[in-house]
Scaffold this motif. Structure first.
Motif, PDB file in Angstrom:
ATOM      1  N   ALA A   1      -0.012  -0.883 -10.769  1.00  0.00           N
ATOM      2  CA  ALA A   1      -0.963   0.086 -10.234  1.00  0.00           C
ATOM      3  C   ALA A   1      -0.577   0.596  -8.850  1.00  0.00           C
ATOM      4  O   ALA A   1      -1.110   1.615  -8.391  1.00  0.00           O
ATOM      5  CB  ALA A   1      -2.365  -0.527 -10.179  1.00  0.00           C
ATOM      6  N   LEU A   2       0.336  -0.096  -8.154  1.00  0.00           N
ATOM      7  CA  LEU A   2       0.762   0.378  -6.844  1.00  0.00           C
ATOM      8  C   LEU A   2       1.445   1.732  -6.970  1.00  0.00           C
ATOM      9  O   LEU A   2       2.110   2.018  -7.977  1.00  0.00           O
ATOM     10  CB  LEU A   2       1.742  -0.618  -6.205  1.00  0.00           C
ATOM     11  N   CYS A   3       1.309   2.547  -5.944  1.00  0.00           N
ATOM     12  CA  CYS A   3       2.079   3.789  -5.953  1.00  0.00           C
ATOM     13  C   CYS A   3       3.551   3.449  -5.723  1.00  0.00           C
ATOM     14  O   CYS A   3       3.890   2.374  -5.218  1.00  0.00           O
ATOM     15  CB  CYS A   3       1.566   4.753  -4.893  1.00  0.00           C
ATOM     16  N   GLN A   4       4.430   4.381  -6.108  1.00  0.00           N
ATOM     17  CA  GLN A   4       5.860   4.081  -6.037  1.00  0.00           C
ATOM     18  C   GLN A   4       6.298   3.787  -4.606  1.00  0.00           C
ATOM     19  O   GLN A   4       7.149   2.924  -4.380  1.00  0.00           O
ATOM     20  CB  GLN A   4       6.669   5.240  -6.601  1.00  0.00           C
ATOM     21  N   ALA A   5       5.710   4.466  -3.647  1.00  0.00           N
ATOM     22  CA  ALA A   5       6.097   4.236  -2.251  1.00  0.00           C
ATOM     23  C   ALA A   5       5.796   2.800  -1.825  1.00  0.00           C
ATOM     24  O   ALA A   5       6.569   2.186  -1.074  1.00  0.00           O
ATOM     25  CB  ALA A   5       5.378   5.225  -1.340  1.00  0.00           C
ATOM     26  N   GLU A   6       4.693   2.243  -2.315  1.00  0.00           N
ATOM     27  CA  GLU A   6       4.331   0.868  -1.961  1.00  0.00           C
ATOM     28  C   GLU A   6       5.308  -0.124  -2.588  1.00  0.00           C
ATOM     29  O   GLU A   6       5.743  -1.081  -1.941  1.00  0.00           O
ATOM     30  CB  GLU A   6       2.900   0.576  -2.423  1.00  0.00           C
ATOM     31  N   ARG A   7       5.647   0.083  -3.850  1.00  0.00           N
ATOM     32  CA  ARG A   7       6.625  -0.825  -4.483  1.00  0.00           C
ATOM     33  C   ARG A   7       7.985  -0.712  -3.796  1.00  0.00           C
ATOM     34  O   ARG A   7       8.668  -1.716  -3.565  1.00  0.00           O
ATOM     35  CB  ARG A   7       6.740  -0.521  -5.977  1.00  0.00           C
ATOM     36  N   SER A   8       8.387   0.513  -3.473  1.00  0.00           N
ATOM     37  CA  SER A   8       9.680   0.714  -2.826  1.00  0.00           C
ATOM     38  C   SER A   8       9.723   0.035  -1.461  1.00  0.00           C
ATOM     39  O   SER A   8      10.761  -0.505  -1.057  1.00  0.00           O
ATOM     40  CB  SER A   8       9.969   2.208  -2.687  1.00  0.00           C
ATOM     41  N   ALA A   9       8.609   0.035  -0.745  1.00  0.00           N
ATOM     42  CA  ALA A   9       8.565  -0.620   0.561  1.00  0.00           C
ATOM     43  C   ALA A   9       8.814  -2.116   0.426  1.00  0.00           C
ATOM     44  O   ALA A   9       9.516  -2.725   1.249  1.00  0.00           O
ATOM     45  CB  ALA A   9       7.213  -0.367   1.230  1.00  0.00           C
ATOM     46  N   HIS A  10       8.259  -2.733  -0.620  1.00  0.00           N
ATOM     47  CA  HIS A  10       8.509  -4.157  -0.870  1.00  0.00           C
ATOM     48  C   HIS A  10      10.006  -4.407  -1.103  1.00  0.00           C
ATOM     49  O   HIS A  10      10.568  -5.386  -0.588  1.00  0.00           O
ATOM     50  CB  HIS A  10       7.719  -4.621  -2.096  1.00  0.00           C
ATOM     51  N   LEU A  11      10.646  -3.535  -1.881  1.00  0.00           N
ATOM     52  CA  LEU A  11      12.068  -3.729  -2.189  1.00  0.00           C
ATOM     53  C   LEU A  11      12.927  -3.540  -0.938  1.00  0.00           C
ATOM     54  O   LEU A  11      13.919  -4.249  -0.753  1.00  0.00           O
ATOM     55  CB  LEU A  11      12.504  -2.777  -3.297  1.00  0.00           C
ATOM     56  N   HIS A  12      12.569  -2.601  -0.090  1.00  0.00           N
ATOM     57  CA  HIS A  12      13.323  -2.416   1.158  1.00  0.00           C
ATOM     58  C   HIS A  12      13.161  -3.623   2.084  1.00  0.00           C
ATOM     59  O   HIS A  12      14.120  -4.021   2.757  1.00  0.00           O
ATOM     60  CB  HIS A  12      12.876  -1.136   1.861  1.00  0.00           C
ATOM     61  N   ARG A  13      11.964  -4.220   2.117  1.00  0.00           N
ATOM     62  CA  ARG A  13      11.783  -5.424   2.939  1.00  0.00           C
ATOM     63  C   ARG A  13      12.662  -6.561   2.421  1.00  0.00           C
ATOM     64  O   ARG A  13      13.263  -7.302   3.200  1.00  0.00           O
ATOM     65  CB  ARG A  13      10.310  -5.847   2.944  1.00  0.00           C
ATOM     66  N   LEU A  14      12.738  -6.681   1.107  1.00  0.00           N
ATOM     67  CA  LEU A  14      13.584  -7.716   0.524  1.00  0.00           C
ATOM     68  C   LEU A  14      15.055  -7.450   0.849  1.00  0.00           C
ATOM     69  O   LEU A  14      15.808  -8.378   1.179  1.00  0.00           O
ATOM     70  CB  LEU A  14      13.366  -7.771  -0.991  1.00  0.00           C
ATOM     71  N   ALA A  15      15.470  -6.201   0.803  1.00  0.00           N
ATOM     72  CA  ALA A  15      16.850  -5.858   1.151  1.00  0.00           C
ATOM     73  C   ALA A  15      17.147  -6.191   2.612  1.00  0.00           C
ATOM     74  O   ALA A  15      18.235  -6.683   2.945  1.00  0.00           O
ATOM     75  CB  ALA A  15      17.102  -4.373   0.889  1.00  0.00           C
TER      76      ALA A  15
END
Length: 488
Positions: free
Chosen positions: A68-82
């Protein structure tokens, strides 16, 4: 939860990571250092059917909120992990070097940074995605990507960290939750990844990691709550997974290794081709895309072999911490014996061992870089994937004969062509069967390009939008034009 373990100065948990927490198992399996086999690294929690159920439950529970998260929110999680991967790259490299024996310098400079890039790449690709929109027969049409559900990712023992991130990143970016099962011969870098996931603030249950072998693997691949399966490994294991996936009608991709040709024409830069051929011994040949079948035009046979031996002689077998080492130890004594078995059967069958052909240092996990000239194209060493520092050498007279030899196995993961003729590069490049074919280079990868195999090298494609589409359910939404109005 069991005590953490010191692996080369890095604190690593031996337990699973499920629902944001460490979960232990009563049974364990051990992992050892390939280049120092007397050195036991850890006793790792061995997952079973109950562990699999816990992981699937956690991923299923976490899925609706993550989707349900917007794509920008999911992408932010992936960038933090990177970001965290980049900060901890030396720790990850140290753990993977000890656990899998890939050269430390290579891990620090290439493989671990690629793991961060994988998450960034898919975070951005997913965020930049534009839906296909068109009009047809009086309707307005859109193709919508919908998250599919919990995805199961099963990775091999070679380059485990990079391949785990490569396969998990598109699943997460597409809005799926993930269960990662690393190979039981090299599980430790995945455990470090679990720590980074927890530190990144990713919601519990979105990314789970479980350890073990066939028992937990079978339980996971048979579970109807799993909605996608992505596997890299052997053909026999893929057949088992494929049957389980088919039972539940679950989309399944498989990258299954190769027996790729390195095709050298007389008009090529022979020195460059020979150097690249000798480079196929890197990582002890434990590379799925390696050009392990050297196929050279007869007119340049001797010139090629002279340069090949020159470059092969420069290889250094040794400790994976030593920057002078170019050929690392092989992963496990069982695999060493398997590869030696290919060499001995080739010798017994009358194939010519041109160089190498034996273990380097008795009782250790190295095999000398080996070149075999088979007496027949039907020889086992030509037709079967060896996955070790063993190359075959064959010659051809005409272009058609060279292409026929290149295409003469059941595999089709990749191919390498060396030629100085642009027309031939295009012509032969189209004819050689392989998911990726390089001309006058090797292992240059664009992460947006499709990656996968032909024949028994696999099914499906990873990379770029191809992976994001696989991890999505695609919906076509059609609205009769003029039948609705904007009421916002």
């Amino acid at each position: 939860m069991r005590d953490r373990i010191d692996i080369g100065g890095v604190s690593v948990s031996p337990d699973h990571f499920i629902g944001g927490k460490r979960v232990s198992s009563p049974r364990t399996f051990e992992t050892r250092c390939p280049f120092d086999w007397d050195r036991k690294l850890a006793d790792i929690s061995l997952g079973d059917a109950d562990t699999a159920n816990q992981a699937v439950e956690a991923a299923t529970k976490a899925f609706p909120a993550w989707a349900a998260l917007c794509q920008a929110e999911r992408s932010a999680h992936l960038h933090r992990l990177a970001d965290l991967i980049e900060e901890r790259k030396n720790d990850i490299a140290m753990v993977e070097c000890l656990d899998m024996a890939m050269l430390l310098e290579s891990l620090q400079l290439r493989l671990v940074p690629r793991g961060a890039l994988n998450f960034r790449n898919y975070a951005d690709l997913a965020a930049e995605h534009e839906e296909r929109v068109w009009s047809s027969k009086g309707t307005a049409n859109r193709v919508i990507r919908m998250p599919a559900g919990p995805a199961l990712i099963i990775t091999p023992w070679n380059a485990p960290f990079m391949l785990s991130t490569w396969k998990c990143a598109p699943a997460l970016a597409a809005g799926n939750t993930v269960i990662l099962k690393p190979a039981d011969w090299s599980p430790l870098s995945a455990s470090v990844l679990a720590d980074l996931i927890a530190e990144s603030g990713m919601p519990p249950g979105v990314f789970n990691i479980v350890q073990g072998g066939a028992e937990i693997g079978n339980a996971l691949t048979s579970d109807p709550r799993i909605k996608r399966i992505s596997f890299t490994g052997s053909v026999p294991t893929a057949r088992i997974i494929g049957r389980n996936a088919a039972e539940n009608i679950v989309p399944f991709t498989a990258e299954l290794g190769g027996k790729s040709a390195l095709l050298v024409f007389e008009d090529a830069d022979i020195d460059a081709a020979a150097k690249k051929a000798a480079g196929q011994y890197d990582d002890s040949g434990q590379v799925c895309m390696a050009g392990s079948r050297i196929i050279v035009q007869e007119s340049v046979r001797e010139k090629f072999l002279e340069r090949f031996h020159h470059y092969a002689d420069q290889h250094v077998l040794g400790d994976s911490f030593d920057s002078a080492t170019t050929v690392s130890a092989m992963i496990h004594p069982i695999h060493v014996e398997r590869v030696l078995g290919f060499i001995e059967r080739a010798r017994a069958a009358g194939d010519t061992i041109v160089r190498g052909g034996k273990r380097w240092k008795e009782g250790q996990n190295w095999i000398e870089p080996t070149l075999i000239e088979p007496k027949s194209n039907d020889s086992e060493v030509v037709q079967s994937e060896i996955f070790g520092p063993v190359l075959t050498f064959q010659t051809f007279a005409t272009e058609d004969e060279g292409v026929a030899l290149a295409n003469s196995t059941a595999y089709g993961l990749s191919g390498i062509i060396y030629t100085g003729d642009a027309a031939r590069a295009e012509r032969v490049g189209r004819q050689v069967r392989g998911g990726t074919v390089w001309v006058n280079t090797f292992l240059v990868r664009d992460l947006t390009a499709p990656f996968g195999g032909i024949g028994i090298s696999g099914i499906g494609r990873e990379g770029g939008d191809y992976a994001l589409d696989f991890h999505s359910d695609l919906k076509t939404l059609q609205i009769l034009e003029g039948s609705v109005r904007d009421c916002s």
